[in-house]
Design an enzyme around this catalytic site. Structure first.
Site, mmCIF file in Angstrom:
data_model
loop_
_atom_site.group_PDB
_atom_site.id
_atom_site.type_symbol
_atom_site.label_atom_id
_atom_site.label_comp_id
_atom_site.label_asym_id
_atom_site.label_seq_id
_atom_site.Cartn_x
_atom_site.Cartn_y
_atom_site.Cartn_z
ATOM 1 N N GLY A 71 0.712 -1.247 0.273
ATOM 2 C CA GLY A 71 -0.099 -0.034 0.091
ATOM 3 C C GLY A 71 0.813 1.221 0.118
ATOM 4 O O GLY A 71 0.444 2.217 -0.844
ATOM 5 N N THR A 72 1.767 1.313 0.747
ATOM 6 C CA THR A 72 2.572 2.453 1.032
ATOM 7 C C THR A 72 3.366 2.797 -0.295
ATOM 8 O O THR A 72 3.438 4.182 -1.001
ATOM 9 C CB THR A 72 3.895 2.212 1.960
ATOM 10 O OG1 THR A 72 3.182 2.079 3.278
ATOM 11 C CG2 THR A 72 4.830 3.441 2.140
ATOM 12 N N ASN A 141 -8.455 4.210 8.124
ATOM 13 C CA ASN A 141 -7.942 3.215 8.765
ATOM 14 C C ASN A 141 -8.305 3.152 10.446
ATOM 15 O O ASN A 141 -8.394 2.181 11.239
ATOM 16 C CB ASN A 141 -6.480 2.917 8.569
ATOM 17 C CG ASN A 141 -5.667 4.216 8.741
ATOM 18 O OD1 ASN A 141 -5.776 5.198 8.005
ATOM 19 N ND2 ASN A 141 -4.759 4.288 9.498
ATOM 20 N N GLN A 169 -8.144 0.490 2.746
ATOM 21 C CA GLN A 169 -9.122 -0.186 3.920
ATOM 22 C C GLN A 169 -10.593 -0.577 3.324
ATOM 23 O O GLN A 169 -11.293 -0.958 4.221
ATOM 24 C CB GLN A 169 -9.242 0.736 5.028
ATOM 25 C CG GLN A 169 -8.186 0.969 5.852
ATOM 26 C CD GLN A 169 -7.619 -0.133 6.590
ATOM 27 O OE1 GLN A 169 -8.536 -1.328 6.765
ATOM 28 N NE2 GLN A 169 -6.546 -0.375 7.251
ATOM 29 N N ALA A 190 -2.493 -6.168 -0.017
ATOM 30 C CA ALA A 190 -2.990 -7.535 0.024
ATOM 31 C C ALA A 190 -3.034 -7.999 1.611
ATOM 32 O O ALA A 190 -4.140 -8.674 1.774
ATOM 33 C CB ALA A 190 -1.790 -8.555 -0.412
ATOM 34 N N HIS A 191 -2.406 -7.543 2.414
ATOM 35 C CA HIS A 191 -2.336 -7.851 3.883
ATOM 36 C C HIS A 191 -3.308 -7.293 4.723
ATOM 37 O O HIS A 191 -3.801 -7.766 5.672
ATOM 38 C CB HIS A 191 -1.085 -7.965 4.517
ATOM 39 C CG HIS A 191 -0.636 -6.460 4.975
ATOM 40 N ND1 HIS A 191 -0.551 -6.033 6.503
ATOM 41 C CD2 HIS A 191 -0.305 -5.106 4.258
ATOM 42 C CE1 HIS A 191 -0.109 -4.548 6.360
ATOM 43 N NE2 HIS A 191 0.001 -4.450 5.155
ATOM 44 N N THR A 227 11.994 -7.506 -10.107
ATOM 45 C CA THR A 227 11.361 -8.790 -10.567
ATOM 46 C C THR A 227 10.103 -8.694 -9.736
ATOM 47 O O THR A 227 9.870 -8.528 -8.509
ATOM 48 C CB THR A 227 12.201 -9.587 -10.234
ATOM 49 O OG1 THR A 227 13.550 -9.677 -10.826
ATOM 50 C CG2 THR A 227 12.040 -11.319 -10.219
ATOM 51 N N CYS A 315 1.321 2.355 13.142
ATOM 52 C CA CYS A 315 2.339 3.446 12.861
ATOM 53 C C CYS A 315 2.703 3.948 14.084
ATOM 54 O O CYS A 315 3.678 4.665 14.154
ATOM 55 C CB CYS A 315 2.582 3.925 11.474
ATOM 56 S SG CYS A 315 1.854 3.254 10.242
HETATM 57 C C1 PLP Z 1 -1.988 -0.365 6.126
HETATM 58 C C2 PLP Z 1 -2.412 0.860 4.956
HETATM 59 C C3 PLP Z 1 -1.286 1.574 4.100
HETATM 60 C C4 PLP Z 1 0.099 0.935 3.952
HETATM 61 O O1 PLP Z 1 0.028 -0.339 3.283
HETATM 62 P P1 PLP Z 1 1.056 -1.205 3.561
HETATM 63 O O2 PLP Z 1 1.022 -2.282 2.478
HETATM 64 O O3 PLP Z 1 1.238 -1.824 4.917
HETATM 65 O O4 PLP Z 1 2.393 -0.517 3.325
HETATM 66 C C5 PLP Z 1 -1.774 2.389 3.417
HETATM 67 N N1 PLP Z 1 -3.064 3.251 3.696
HETATM 68 C C6 PLP Z 1 -3.810 2.611 4.551
HETATM 69 C C7 PLP Z 1 -5.126 3.396 4.581
HETATM 70 C C8 PLP Z 1 -3.710 1.621 5.198
HETATM 71 O O5 PLP Z 1 -4.523 0.907 6.092
#
Ligand code: PLP
Length: 371
Positions: A71-72, A141, A169, A190-191, A227, A315
């Site tokens: 996500g970041t 979030n 989210q 994904a997580h 990759t 965080c």
């Molecule tokens: C967790 C989160 C991210 C960051 O995603 P990562 O895969 O952990 O880098 C970005 N935006 C929101 C709203 C999130 O909840």
């Protein structure tokens, strides 16, 4: 001791079927998707198939999906990929958007209302001739509050400004369709939907000019060098398909559970304050502040009772600063320092909610006698 995990907005456990889908790509099918031999072609076929399927889930075309390292990275790619100039975001974004926008030379941070929503008129007023991008998250979030994305995206389209949404989210919890929302760029991770960590995707509407964040090989159509994380991509898309199949039933179930939790807290704990929009929210998230408490006390106390929750953003752990999200919503510093996010998930049951309720009642009572 039995543990109750109620911190699914921080991360989720990997779905067993997603793990099973990944395993062959760690073991036998270890090829590099850029290699021309059979091993490479195997990996390429898996990545290509995953791209088509993810595009289908988003209502996008396969050429519009770029796989990323999470996500970041997706958020940073969108924010740093547009030309120099002005960007607009909201003051309640995830740090992946907020801190990236702060690194740009010219950024406007829109205020939010007490319920956490951005006022479309504020956005209209903030757009300038040199505005390159607007980035507003679809669901927060910390509070779960959802933004009027269609309306915000429509304003941007009318003014010829690119619109990005951090849908990390939302995806897997509520329907996310890029054309229904009318967004140009959209991030997922994904997580947060029972997939593996360290993999995500950025939707980039066809025809959108965006500079890459990473330079190197010509992977991902020259949009993201490096990759491809073949097992991660396979696992993410499997997890996305599972989430899509479960979404309706699971959403209704989680909304009921979180409402039960919220009502229980409001009825049994005096001096509790609900944060965020009570209805316009993703179904799994509620956030409460408890007078006379601190989030360190609440988190540690609940952890000892076997319950994993968060103060809002994972965080922020280790920082004693109150949540920037709650402060932006006008919550006092004291109450913002006393906030807990409950984010439920697939494994949580009615019995869990009763146990959480009992534990919160106990911990709050204990903290208040000490303070
Ligand atoms: C967790 C989160 C991210 C960051 O995603 P990562 O895969 O952990 O880098 C970005 N935006 C929101 C709203 C999130 O909840």
């Amino acid at each position: 001791m039995r543990r109750i995990y109620a911190d699914h907005n921080a991360t989720t456990p990997l779905a067993p079927d997603a793990l099973a889908a990944m395993l062959p790509y760690f073991a036998n099918h270890y090829g590099n998707a850029s290699s021309v031999h059979l091993e490479g072609r195997d990996a390429r076929a898996a990545v290509d198939s995953a791209r088509v399927r993810l595009a289908g889930l988003l209502g996008a075309q396969e050429g519009e999906i770029v796989f990323t390292g999470g996500g970041t990275e997706s958020d940073n790619t969108a924010i740093f990929g547009v030309p120099p100039g002005h960007v607009i975001t909201s003051s309640t974004e995830h740090h992946a958007v907020l801190h990236a926008c702060q690194r740009r030379s010219d950024a406007t941070f829109l205020p939010v209302g007490a319920d956490g929503a951005v006022d479309p008129d504020e956005l209209r007023r903030a757009i300038r001739p040199d505005t390159r991008l607007v980035s507003i998250m679809s669901a927060n979030n910390e509070t779960g509050t959802v933004q009027p994305i269609r309306e915000l995206a429509a304003i941007c389209r009318e003014r010829g400004v690119l619109f990005h949404t951090d849908a990390v989210q939302s995806f897997g919890k509520v329907p996310v369709q890029v054309n229904q929302w009318g967004v140009d760029l959209l991030s997922i991770a994904a997580h947060k939907f029972y997939g593996p960590k360290g993999v995500g995707a950025l939707y980039i509407r066809r025809g959108t000019r965006l500079q890459p964040l990473l330079y190197g090989g010509s992977h991902e159509n020259e949009r993201r060098a490096g990759t491809e994380n073949c097992p991660g991509i396979v696992g993410m898309v499997k997890a996305a398909e599972i989430a899509a199949a479960k979404m309706e039933a699971e959403g209704a179930r989680l909304f009921q559970l979180t409402e039960r939790l919220a009502t229980g807290i409001e009825q049994t704990i005096p001096g509790s304050h609900r944060n965020g929009h009570p209805r316009l929210r993703v179904p799994n998230t509620v956030n409460f502040s408890f007078e006379g408490c601190t989030f360190e006390g609440l988190l540690l106390g609940l952890d000892l009772e076997g319950i994993a929750v968060s103060s809002g953003s994972a965080c922020a752990v280790g920082s004693l600063e109150p949540s920037h999200v709650l402060i932006a919503m006008g919550v006092s510093r004291e109450l913002a320092r006393a906030a807990v996010r409950f984010s439920l998930g697939r494994a949580n049951t009615d019995a869990d909610v009763e146990e959480i309720l009992a534990a919160v009642t106990k911990v709050v009572k204990r903290l208040r006698t000490f303070s």
